[in-house]
Design an enzyme around this catalytic site. Structure first.
Site, PDB file in Angstrom:
ATOM      1  N   ASP A 179      39.145  34.642  49.750  1.00  0.00           N
ATOM      2  CA  ASP A 179      38.259  35.306  48.788  1.00  0.00           C
ATOM      3  C   ASP A 179      38.032  34.346  47.619  1.00  0.00           C
ATOM      4  O   ASP A 179      38.879  33.512  47.302  1.00  0.00           O
ATOM      5  CB  ASP A 179      38.867  36.615  48.283  1.00  0.00           C
ATOM      6  CG  ASP A 179      37.822  37.562  47.699  1.00  0.00           C
ATOM      7  OD1 ASP A 179      37.445  38.529  48.389  1.00  0.00           O
ATOM      8  OD2 ASP A 179      37.361  37.321  46.557  1.00  0.00           O
ATOM      9  N   ARG A 192      31.888  45.218  32.073  1.00  0.00           N
ATOM     10  CA  ARG A 192      32.935  44.335  32.607  1.00  0.00           C
ATOM     11  C   ARG A 192      33.265  43.196  31.636  1.00  0.00           C
ATOM     12  O   ARG A 192      34.414  42.842  31.437  1.00  0.00           O
ATOM     13  CB  ARG A 192      32.475  43.703  33.936  1.00  0.00           C
ATOM     14  CG  ARG A 192      32.414  44.670  35.085  1.00  0.00           C
ATOM     15  CD  ARG A 192      33.740  44.703  35.824  1.00  0.00           C
ATOM     16  NE  ARG A 192      33.716  45.717  36.858  1.00  0.00           N
ATOM     17  CZ  ARG A 192      33.762  45.448  38.162  1.00  0.00           C
ATOM     18  NH1 ARG A 192      33.835  44.211  38.591  1.00  0.00           N
ATOM     19  NH2 ARG A 192      33.742  46.421  39.047  1.00  0.00           N
TER      20      ARG A 192
END
Ligand SMILES: C[S@@+](CC[C@H](N)C(=O)[O-])C[C@H]1O[C@@H](n2cnc3c(N)ncnc32)[C@H](O)[C@@H]1O
Length: 275
Positions: free
Chosen positions: A148, A38
């Site tokens: 979020d 990532r």
């Protein structure tokens, strides 16, 4: 997985500690390849030579913005419409009728929170369930809060646009009523759904600007990445911001056993506040 960047122990530890501090997400050694993959992408975008440079950037004067990007890169945002559909059935068949019974059919108030809403499939599924329940809720003030930590997914959620295949998980009658097709082929959520939902970035580990009380909290597939003390603190805060008897829905592999005694298990991964 190998990339052109080596991830040395020191840098891995610094990055894990920073992610845990910022998000509660625990990264142990088993996640090393995942982090490598990532963040390798992030290093390429930034044109950095190695992870040590990346750590210096994170710790330096410009670090706060990059720490947000780091957390965005690490979060797992997998979700779908009507995921664990039994939760939405329970909401329509048990929670909403009980709330109306307690409040009366007129001028009631209903507050739902999708905590860790990812790209919005969960709050839109809640909004469709509310719109479709055909219960007497004349003049009710109904709102869904969708939050979020990852600012990219909140932006996507607020936009309400999805690839056509993603909306196939929506039951056809609801899809027909609440989803339209854009000229570019993407699926758009109807304004009657969007008008019910408020989208906001929010880190569950930091202060919450809202005071509640909420009737229903969906926090599903979020705390699996947290350690137990973080889970304990979070569920205690959820109990406090829920109304007495309010409902908490968690993910299919999550449980409050040995985490909180403020809830009773009332259905499959469905809890009710008792104290
Ligand atoms: C796997 S998704 C779950 C989405 C949806 N609730 C579902 O069950 O389909 C987990 C979400 O939790 C969010 N998340 C992780 N840590 C968080 C935190 N500390 N505060 C708020 N959201 C967080 C991630 O950004 C991600 O979008």
């Amino acid at each position: 997985m190998q990339s052109e960047y080596a991830l040395h122990d020191d840098d891995f530890r610094k990055i894990s500690a920073l992610v845990a501090k910022r998000s509660g997400i625990v990264i142990d050694d088993r996640k090393r390849a995942f982090i490598h993959g990532r963040l390798g992408r992030r290093l390429r975008i930034l044109g950095l030579a190695n992870f040590a440079e990346y750590c210096r950037l994170l710790e330096g004067p410009e670090g706060a913005g990059e720490q947000d990007m780091l957390v965005n890169a690490i979060t797992t945002n997998h979700t779908s419409f009507f995921r664990e559909s039994h939760h939405f059935d329970y909401l329509a068949q048990t929670v909403l009728p009980a709330t109306i019974k307690a409040n009366g059919p007129r001028n009631g108030r209903l507050r739902l929170w999708s905590a860790g809403c990812s790209t919005g499939e969960e709050p839109y599924s809640l909004a469709m369930t509310l719109r479709d329940c055909r219960l007497p809720m004349n003049g009710w003030d109904v709102r869904v809060l969708a939050t979020d930590l990852d600012t990219n997914v909140v932006r996507h959620a607020a936009e309400g646009l999805y690839d056509a295949e993603r909306v196939e998980a929506i039951p056809p009658p609801l899809r027909k009523q609440y989803v339209s097709t854009e000229p570019d082929g993407r699926a758009a959520m109807d304004d009657t759904l969007r008008s019910l939902i408020t989208f906001k970035p929010l880190n569950l580990l930091e202060d919450w600007p809202m005071t509640g009380p909420f009737d229903v909290i969906f926090c599903r597939n979020v705390v699996i990445y947290f350690d137990k003390p973080t889970q304990r603190r979070l569920f205690d805060r959820f109990a406090t911001i829920l109304r007495p008897d309010g409902w908490l829905f968690v993910g299919h592999s999550e449980s409050l056993t040995n985490i909180s005694d403020r809830f009773d298990l009332v259905g499959r991964t469905i809890y009710r506040r008792i104290r």
